[in-house]
Design a protein around this motif. Structure first.
Motif, PDB file in Angstrom:
ATOM      1  N   ILE A 156       0.834  -1.314  -0.004  1.00 12.47           N
ATOM      2  CA  ILE A 156      -0.024   0.056  -0.101  1.00 12.47           C
ATOM      3  C   ILE A 156       0.839   1.130  -0.154  1.00 12.47           C
ATOM      4  N   ASP A 157       0.445   2.223  -0.881  1.00  9.13           N
ATOM      5  CA  ASP A 157       1.362   3.371  -0.777  1.00  9.13           C
ATOM      6  C   ASP A 157       1.073   4.232   0.206  1.00  9.13           C
ATOM      7  N   GLN A 158       1.781   5.028   0.413  1.00 10.77           N
ATOM      8  CA  GLN A 158       1.584   6.009   1.628  1.00 10.77           C
ATOM      9  C   GLN A 158       0.511   7.076   1.968  1.00 10.77           C
ATOM     10  N   SER A 159      -0.446   7.061   0.721  1.00  7.34           N
ATOM     11  CA  SER A 159      -1.568   7.638   0.946  1.00  7.34           C
ATOM     12  C   SER A 159      -2.720   7.045   1.522  1.00  7.34           C
ATOM     13  N   ILE A 160      -2.511   5.790   1.556  1.00  6.72           N
ATOM     14  CA  ILE A 160      -3.335   5.140   2.286  1.00  6.72           C
ATOM     15  C   ILE A 160      -2.782   4.413   3.560  1.00  6.72           C
ATOM     16  N   GLN A 161      -3.645   4.630   4.441  1.00  3.84           N
ATOM     17  CA  GLN A 161      -3.273   3.679   5.852  1.00  3.84           C
ATOM     18  C   GLN A 161      -4.350   3.040   6.588  1.00  3.84           C
ATOM     19  N   PHE A 162      -3.787   2.075   7.130  1.00  8.06           N
ATOM     20  CA  PHE A 162      -4.991   1.045   7.656  1.00  8.06           C
ATOM     21  C   PHE A 162      -5.166   1.744   9.001  1.00  8.06           C
ATOM     22  N   ILE A 163      -6.460   1.731   9.642  1.00 15.00           N
ATOM     23  CA  ILE A 163      -6.873   2.183  10.956  1.00 15.00           C
ATOM     24  C   ILE A 163      -6.367   1.260  11.885  1.00 15.00           C
ATOM     25  N   LYS A 164      -5.702   1.985  12.823  1.00 28.17           N
ATOM     26  CA  LYS A 164      -4.933   1.100  13.941  1.00 28.17           C
ATOM     27  C   LYS A 164      -6.120   0.527  14.804  1.00 28.17           C
ATOM     28  N   GLN A 165      -5.941  -0.857  14.844  1.00 24.46           N
ATOM     29  CA  GLN A 165      -6.773  -1.519  15.626  1.00 24.46           C
ATOM     30  C   GLN A 165      -6.034  -2.827  16.161  1.00 24.46           C
ATOM     31  N   PRO A 166      -6.669  -3.401  17.120  1.00 30.78           N
ATOM     32  CA  PRO A 166      -6.156  -4.686  17.620  1.00 30.78           C
ATOM     33  C   PRO A 166      -6.350  -5.886  16.801  1.00 30.78           C
ATOM     34  N   GLU A 167      -5.567  -6.984  16.783  1.00 29.82           N
ATOM     35  CA  GLU A 167      -5.821  -8.104  16.130  1.00 29.82           C
ATOM     36  C   GLU A 167      -7.448  -8.630  16.326  1.00 29.82           C
ATOM     37  N   SER A 168      -7.713  -8.718  17.518  1.00 33.95           N
ATOM     38  CA  SER A 168      -9.122  -9.081  17.580  1.00 33.95           C
ATOM     39  C   SER A 168     -10.214  -8.574  16.779  1.00 33.95           C
ATOM     40  N   LEU A 169      -9.821  -7.141  16.715  1.00 36.61           N
ATOM     41  CA  LEU A 169     -10.964  -6.361  16.005  1.00 36.61           C
ATOM     42  C   LEU A 169     -10.737  -6.526  14.405  1.00 36.61           C
ATOM     43  N   LEU A 170      -9.491  -6.561  13.758  1.00 32.10           N
ATOM     44  CA  LEU A 170      -9.320  -6.998  12.622  1.00 32.10           C
ATOM     45  C   LEU A 170     -10.072  -8.160  12.182  1.00 32.10           C
TER      46      LEU A 170
ATOM     47  N   ASP B 284      -8.121   7.992  -5.800  1.00 30.38           N
ATOM     48  CA  ASP B 284      -6.798   8.531  -6.457  1.00 30.38           C
ATOM     49  C   ASP B 284      -6.748   7.489  -7.767  1.00 30.38           C
ATOM     50  N   GLN B 285      -6.971   7.928  -8.731  1.00 35.13           N
ATOM     51  CA  GLN B 285      -6.980   7.032  -9.863  1.00 35.13           C
ATOM     52  C   GLN B 285      -5.588   6.738 -10.454  1.00 35.13           C
ATOM     53  N   THR B 286      -4.357   7.484  -9.877  1.00 32.09           N
ATOM     54  CA  THR B 286      -3.181   7.246 -10.207  1.00 32.09           C
ATOM     55  C   THR B 286      -2.498   6.002  -9.502  1.00 32.09           C
ATOM     56  N   SER B 287      -3.047   5.722  -8.289  1.00 35.95           N
ATOM     57  CA  SER B 287      -2.752   4.697  -7.503  1.00 35.95           C
ATOM     58  C   SER B 287      -3.093   3.432  -7.693  1.00 35.95           C
ATOM     59  N   THR B 288      -2.414   2.618  -8.142  1.00 33.64           N
ATOM     60  CA  THR B 288      -2.979   1.084  -8.516  1.00 33.64           C
ATOM     61  C   THR B 288      -3.222   0.338  -7.143  1.00 33.64           C
ATOM     62  N   SER B 289      -2.666   0.650  -5.891  1.00 35.01           N
ATOM     63  CA  SER B 289      -2.841   0.135  -4.863  1.00 35.01           C
ATOM     64  C   SER B 289      -4.504   0.598  -4.449  1.00 35.01           C
ATOM     65  N   ALA B 290      -4.507   1.804  -4.717  1.00 33.51           N
ATOM     66  CA  ALA B 290      -5.937   2.335  -4.002  1.00 33.51           C
ATOM     67  C   ALA B 290      -7.061   1.915  -5.129  1.00 33.51           C
ATOM     68  N   ILE B 291      -6.738   1.765  -6.407  1.00 35.76           N
ATOM     69  CA  ILE B 291      -7.645   0.851  -7.282  1.00 35.76           C
ATOM     70  C   ILE B 291      -8.028  -0.273  -7.214  1.00 35.76           C
ATOM     71  N   ALA B 292      -6.848  -1.212  -6.641  1.00 33.89           N
ATOM     72  CA  ALA B 292      -7.243  -2.479  -6.299  1.00 33.89           C
ATOM     73  C   ALA B 292      -8.205  -2.435  -5.203  1.00 33.89           C
ATOM     74  N   LEU B 293      -8.028  -1.724  -4.033  1.00 32.73           N
ATOM     75  CA  LEU B 293      -8.771  -1.817  -2.634  1.00 32.73           C
ATOM     76  C   LEU B 293     -10.139  -1.261  -3.155  1.00 32.73           C
ATOM     77  N   TYR B 294     -10.334  -0.205  -3.730  1.00 32.48           N
ATOM     78  CA  TYR B 294     -11.605   0.544  -3.815  1.00 32.48           C
ATOM     79  C   TYR B 294     -12.328  -0.024  -4.919  1.00 32.48           C
ATOM     80  N   SER B 295     -11.544  -0.582  -5.797  1.00 33.58           N
ATOM     81  CA  SER B 295     -12.519  -1.354  -6.990  1.00 33.58           C
ATOM     82  C   SER B 295     -13.223  -2.503  -6.454  1.00 33.58           C
ATOM     83  N   THR B 296     -12.641  -3.191  -5.478  1.00 35.13           N
ATOM     84  CA  THR B 296     -13.392  -4.284  -4.774  1.00 35.13           C
ATOM     85  C   THR B 296     -14.560  -3.735  -4.111  1.00 35.13           C
TER      86      THR B 296
END
Length: 436
Positions: A154-168, A183-195
């Motif tokens: 994941i590129d730096q413009s996307i971050q995971f919400i900080k949460q404990p393992e049990s919550l994830l 962001d249509q220029t970020s392939t990782s963002a496209i992969a996540l958001y297109s899902t």
């Protein structure tokens, strides 16, 4: 179409313990988004697991779109009943293509959910992959196992919400991502958001009311997306379609809608009336009636015929099923990936045949149906990957064209592998006939 489902792998739902593989369209190269694969029919004997396939996509939507699906008082009991009791593990993997600004991205999303002895559900694994035009050499965007992120690019413009393992383990990693506006220029963002978009573009409808159980309230599931974070036209269109059409599904005769949606409902009701008139010319009109409070509208349908009128609650079962079918087909006509379970349930066979013929000839859609209507084989046999047969052992067998042989004739006579219908009328004499 903006999104095309290429293939799916499903296991652990109802009686489908092992993987079944569904292929919906030819492999996608370049700008070839859609290639004569607009309708797929899935056949099988009663109890083979056809409805389980439809439920699998319902569950997929819920897992992706709901913040904490295993805390949902409607979804969790339903899921616990539907998950295969032997494997106690549900898995679904969807490969799809999405067209963004004339560029094709191919993404595979896989998720697995387990149930323990106390009937507690949790995410066991989750993976998002980016594929090339040959659908091989995948690049893993993010992978989670037992609540731990084991791989991500994941590129730096996307971050995971900080949460404990049990919550994830109780929330999809897709719902645990923060980032900038799409962001249509970020392939990782496209992969996540297109899902996420795939989940919203999939619509599931049940021809049999008895098998639908609870209808998911897509509007409430999507409320978290209405904060302006995702503002593409395609996503807005998907949200509008869900809030408009899904309300007409199900057996309840009163729908609660936003007051701003009244105009859309009136237009949709006119189209519904025209649809039903094709089968029932005696219908004069359908009136949608609204009652208001400070925040919402409560609407009901009333059907007007030549000599009488009746509320939706007291309409015939056949007309109610036509209303449900119309909602699903309206979704398909707008480019949604639409699954209809038991489409032939209570619908006149000639009407249904011409209806599916329309979708094969005049509509750019992706429509997947389970059915017992053998005549539909002749309607769709010229399309690619259009006829699948589900064995009683949970194996999918695609029908392959063989000269001039008719698929419906071979199926009815039991000549297709895995079909148990090599019956004679005399076979019933042992059950119902006299002892002669």
């Amino acid at each position: 179409m903006d999104i095309v489902l290429i293939d799916s792998k499903i296991s652990g739902i109802k009686n489908l313990e092992k993987d079944i593989c569904l292929s919906f369209t030819k492999r996608i190269f370049g700008k070839e988004i859609f290639n004569q694969s607009c309708v797929k029919t899935i056949y099988g004997s009663n109890g083979a697991g056809k409805s389980g396939i439809a439920h699998a996509y319902d569950i997929f939507r819920e897992l992706v779109l709901n913040d904490f699906p295993f805390s949902d008082p409607l979804f969790t009991p339903k899921f616990c009943q539907l998950i295969n009791k032997k494997s106690k593990r549900f898995s679904i993997s969807n490969t799809f293509a999405i067209n963004i600004d004339e560029k094709i991205y191919r993404v595979r999303y896989s998720v697995s959910v387990g149930m323990d002895a106390a009937m507690n559900l949790s995410f066991k694994s989750e993976k998002v992959e980016l594929l090339n035009s040959r659908l091989d050499n995948p690049t893993t965007i993010v992978e989670v196992k037992d609540g731990v992120i084991v791989n991500d690019v994941i590129d730096q413009s996307i971050q995971f919400i900080k949460q404990p393992e049990s919550l994830l383990r109780k929330s999809s990693v897709l719902r645990s991502v923060l980032g900038k506006e799409f962001d249509q220029t970020s392939t990782s963002a496209i992969a996540l958001y297109s899902t996420l978009m795939l989940a919203m573009f999939i619509n599931v409808s049940y021809g049999s009311i008895d098998d639908s159980h609870e209808t998911f309230d897509c509007k409430s599931l999507l409320n978290s997306f209405e904060d302006g974070k995702f503002t593409t036209d395609k996503l807005s269109k998907a949200l509008t379609l869900d809030s408009l059409v899904q309300r007409l599904q199900g057996e309840h005769y009163v729908w609660i809608i936003d007051r701003k949606e009244e105009k859309q409902y009136k237009e949709l009701t006119k189209q519904l009336a025209s649809f039903i008139k094709l089968l029932k010319p005696s219908l004069k009109d359908i009136e949608i009636k609204f009652k208001h409070d400070s925040v919402a509208s409560y609407c009901n349908l009333r059907f007007f015929y030549k000599d009488y009128d009746v509320d939706y609650e007291f309409e015939s079962t056949g007309i109610k099923k036509l209303c449900i079918l119309f909602s699903a087909l309206y979704n398909a006509s707008k480019g949604r990936i639409t699954f209809i379970d038991e489409i032939d349930s209570g619908i006149h066979d000639v009407f249904l045949t011409k209806l599916i013929e329309y979708f094969t000839l005049y509509n750019d859609c992706q429509l997947i149906i389970t059915t017992h209507h053998v005549g539909l084989m002749e309607v769709v046999k010229h399309l690619r990957k259009s006829i699948d047969i589900l064995d009683d052992d949970g194996t999918i067998r695609p029908w392959v064209k063989n000269g001039k042989y008719s698929p419906s004739s071979l199926y009815s006579k039991g000549y297709l592998r895995g079909v148990p219908f090599n019956l004679q009328s005399s076979d019933f004499a042992y059950i119902f006939g006299e002892d002669k």
